[in-house]
Motif scaffolding. Structure first.
Motif, PDB file in Angstrom:
ATOM      1  N   LYS A 116       0.828  -1.202   0.000  1.00 56.75           N
ATOM      2  CA  LYS A 116       0.000   0.000   0.000  1.00 56.75           C
ATOM      3  C   LYS A 116       0.868   1.259   0.000  1.00 56.75           C
ATOM      4  O   LYS A 116       0.609   2.209  -0.733  1.00 56.75           O
ATOM      5  CB  LYS A 116      -0.898  -0.015   1.245  1.00 56.75           C
ATOM      6  CG  LYS A 116      -1.916   1.094   1.256  1.00 56.75           C
ATOM      7  CD  LYS A 116      -2.955   0.870   2.322  1.00 56.75           C
ATOM      8  CE  LYS A 116      -3.958   1.997   2.272  1.00 56.75           C
ATOM      9  NZ  LYS A 116      -5.126   1.758   3.091  1.00 56.75           N
ATOM     10  N   ASN A 172       0.910   3.985  -3.061  1.00 58.96           N
ATOM     11  CA  ASN A 172       0.637   5.409  -2.903  1.00 58.96           C
ATOM     12  C   ASN A 172       1.830   6.257  -3.274  1.00 58.96           C
ATOM     13  O   ASN A 172       1.703   7.382  -3.746  1.00 58.96           O
ATOM     14  CB  ASN A 172       0.189   5.695  -1.469  1.00 58.96           C
ATOM     15  CG  ASN A 172      -1.214   5.172  -1.228  1.00 58.96           C
ATOM     16  OD1 ASN A 172      -2.045   5.180  -2.132  1.00 58.96           O
ATOM     17  ND2 ASN A 172      -1.471   4.683  -0.021  1.00 58.96           N
ATOM     18  N   ASN A 229      -1.966   6.985  -8.962  1.00 59.93           N
ATOM     19  CA  ASN A 229      -3.342   6.983  -8.481  1.00 59.93           C
ATOM     20  C   ASN A 229      -3.875   8.397  -8.245  1.00 59.93           C
ATOM     21  O   ASN A 229      -5.070   8.623  -8.238  1.00 59.93           O
ATOM     22  CB  ASN A 229      -3.453   6.133  -7.218  1.00 59.93           C
ATOM     23  CG  ASN A 229      -2.629   6.688  -6.093  1.00 59.93           C
ATOM     24  OD1 ASN A 229      -1.597   7.315  -6.333  1.00 59.93           O
ATOM     25  ND2 ASN A 229      -3.088   6.484  -4.868  1.00 59.93           N
ATOM     26  N   LYS A 288      -7.873   4.081  -4.984  1.00 61.04           N
ATOM     27  CA  LYS A 288      -7.376   3.485  -3.743  1.00 61.04           C
ATOM     28  C   LYS A 288      -6.708   2.155  -4.051  1.00 61.04           C
ATOM     29  O   LYS A 288      -7.068   1.453  -4.983  1.00 61.04           O
ATOM     30  CB  LYS A 288      -8.536   3.287  -2.771  1.00 61.04           C
ATOM     31  CG  LYS A 288      -9.124   4.589  -2.285  1.00 61.04           C
ATOM     32  CD  LYS A 288     -10.131   4.332  -1.173  1.00 61.04           C
ATOM     33  CE  LYS A 288     -10.849   5.616  -0.800  1.00 61.04           C
ATOM     34  NZ  LYS A 288     -11.736   6.098  -1.891  1.00 61.04           N
TER      35      LYS A 288
END
Lengths: 444, 111
Positions: free
Chosen positions: B18, B22, B27, B82
């Motif tokens: 994750k 990010n 994203n 996400k």
């Protein structure tokens, strides 16, 4: 996939043993004995000996265009195309290359009632053929392959002869739906049949009760073993569609040019009524099924009718289409736009006369016998013939039985068949320059 | 076409994954992982096979990302893709294309 693993070595052992015993079991030109057995799941397996060590195996399914609904018209044409497309288990590439590598061919064919997949390999490579043939009962119809092949489909449509299109139109006029569906995809359906609707069509028509597995040059046990492992997507029994209604009338298509092609048909014999079907087949030969010499004229009353109509060149063929529970009988003629009216007039008068002479009947019998024995004598003809019979009537007659049945038909019976056509309402399918083509109501 | 249902989110969820997702930043333009694949022959073929709707959505996301990049902005945070909702929509098609290519290569090697 588990079934594949257990099957292949077994197949190999039995097949090898079978071939060792008799490599070339029947002389060329001799008709073969046919073994038929029905498996527990109602699948029919029929085999015959071959003249050369080449094995032909067909899967024949009752999935032809008569099963299409209005919205799925053309689905059976795409099933014929599916022989060149990917299936659920193997890619188009694998099918084509593996069969080519052993020198085999894979062909698909179809008519209003049946769709068939035939693989042809040398006898020692029959496993490869069967391995990919079994995949064809589960076509995948990947959307991108359908769009990639749109051009092929269009080319196939453009290659349809006007004679064939006139016959399609005559069917449309005669039966409207069901048997009236064209075996070619209508142009408005090009690109409209989705993967989902095609798979649904496959699931509703591809089942064991609807299918036959036939082979020439392969022994019955081997083929039964293969047939048992076939994994049909449809689980139902034989979905019998109701007997079609005969309507009659006109279906005309005006196109540019100065030729016209006209098919005129009345009610004929159903294939499941065996005797009636044979009687109509004799009648077809008797009235002039086609010339025996190149560029010649057919004999019989149709040939005479064309001669009476004048000197204008008319190409002519008697049509006898026998489907499981209905049939059509008539002719298809093609001529210049100014001559066609007179020719059709004379031909319809011959059709309506309902008379066949003794001489014509005996000639018809001889021609029909020659034609049937010719079919049974070659491996390629035999596979198609037993495939059709096994899928439609769930049994196969050998050549001797059919020839004996032909001999048993009297002139009286042929005469009655001719009267039946003469008495029925006519259907006219016409394409081309239709200025002088009569309507069905004018022909009554 | 049951076999073409896309996987949503990561194969194995991990905090490290994750964090890396990010950190990569695509994203923030509203892109999904499969929008950023280098378009080699396989990917091109897989994209060609996409159903129309997925194909249009992909093009929309890419055009939006190019626009954002040109104006040197990013999407508001609630519109970022996400880690858990990244749809691998191309994966089933790409896997099939790769398998077909390998099948062809194997064939050419062995025959």
């Amino acid at each position: 996939m588990a079934c594949n693993a257990s099957k292949t070595p077994l197949l190999r052992a039995i097949a090898k043993r079978g071939y060792a015993a008799n490599v070339c079991p029947r002389p060329v030109g001799d008709t073969s004995a046919i073994n038929v057995n029905v498996l527990e799941n109602k699948l029919v397996v029929a085999t015959a000996d071959a003249t050369v060590p080449v094995s032909r195996v067909s899967i024949v399914l009752r999935a032809g265009s008569r099963n299409e609904s209005y919205d799925t018209q053309g689905a059976s044409h795409l099933l014929r195309l599916a022989g060149t497309l990917s299936t659920q288990n193997s890619t188009a590439f694998a099918i084509a290359r593996h069969i080519q590598q052993v020198g085999g061919t894979l062909t698909t064919w179809g008519d209003r009632e049946l769709v068939g997949y035939t693989v042809e390999t040398t006898s020692d490579n029959v496993e490869t053929g069967l391995r990919y043939l079994q995949d064809l009962v589960r076509p995948a119809f990947k959307p991108w392959e359908l769009t990639d092949n749109a051009k092929t489909l269009l080319n196939q449509l453009n290659a349809v002869t006007t004679e064939q299109r006139a016959i399609e139109l005559a069917h449309k006029a005669a039966f409207r739906t069901g048997l009236g569906n064209s075996i070619y995809i209508p142009r408005f359906q090009l690109g409209r049949l989705s993967t989902e609707s095609l798979l649904h069509y496959v699931a509703s028509t591809f089942n064991a009760g609807n299918a036959a597995v036939v082979g020439v040059g392969i022994d019955n046990n081997t083929l039964s073993g293969f047939a048992q492992t076939l994994d049909f997507p449809g689980k139902g029994g034989s979905g019998k569609s109701g007997a079609p209604n005969y309507y009659g009338g006109d279906a005309r298509k005006d196109t540019a040019g100065n030729r016209a092609t006209v098919a005129v048909v009345g009610q004929g014999g159903a294939a499941l009524n065996h005797k009636e079907a044979l009687t109509f087949a004799i009648l077809q030969q008797a009235v002039g099924a086609g010339a025996s010499t190149a560029h010649g004229k057919p004999g019989g009353i149709f040939g005479e009718a064309v001669s009476c109509a004048g000197d204008a060149p008319v190409s002519l063929k008697a049509i006898n289409a026998s489907y499981a529970d209905a049939g059509l009988f008539g002719f298809v003629a093609s001529a210049g736009a100014s001559d066609i009216g007179k020719a059709v007039d004379f031909l319809v008068r011959a059709l309506k006369s309902g008379s066949v002479s003794e001489k014509d009947v005996s000639r018809g019998k001889a021609l029909l016998k020659a034609r049937i024995i010719g079919k049974y004598a070659s491996d390629g003809g035999l596979i198609k013939e037993i495939g059709r019979q096994a899928a439609l009537s769930r049994t196969v007659l050998d050549a001797d039985t059919i020839v004996a049945a032909i001999d048993g038909i009297t002139q009286q019976q042929v005469q009655e068949a001719a009267k039946k056509v003469a008495g029925s309402k006519l259907s006219v399918g016409a394409i081309g320059n239709l200025a002088n083509v009569p309507y069905a109501s004018d022909l009554a | 076409m049951a076999s073409y249902i896309a996987r949503k989110g990561p194969l194995v969820f991990s905090n490290l994954g994750k964090w890396a997702y990010n950190l990569s930043g695509f994203n923030q333009y509203g892109l999904h992982r499969d929008d950023c694949l280098y378009e080699n022959e396989d990917v091109k073929e897989a994209v060609r096979r996409l159903p129309r709707k997925l194909y249009d959505e992909r093009n929309y996301r890419i055009m939006r990302a190019l626009h954002l990049s040109m104006t040197k902005t990013i999407l508001p945070k609630e519109q970022w893709t996400k880690y858990e909702e990244d749809v691998k929509y191309l994966e089933p098609y790409l896997n099939e294309v790769v398998k077909e290519r390998e099948e062809r290569e194997d064939w050419n090697k062995n025959h």
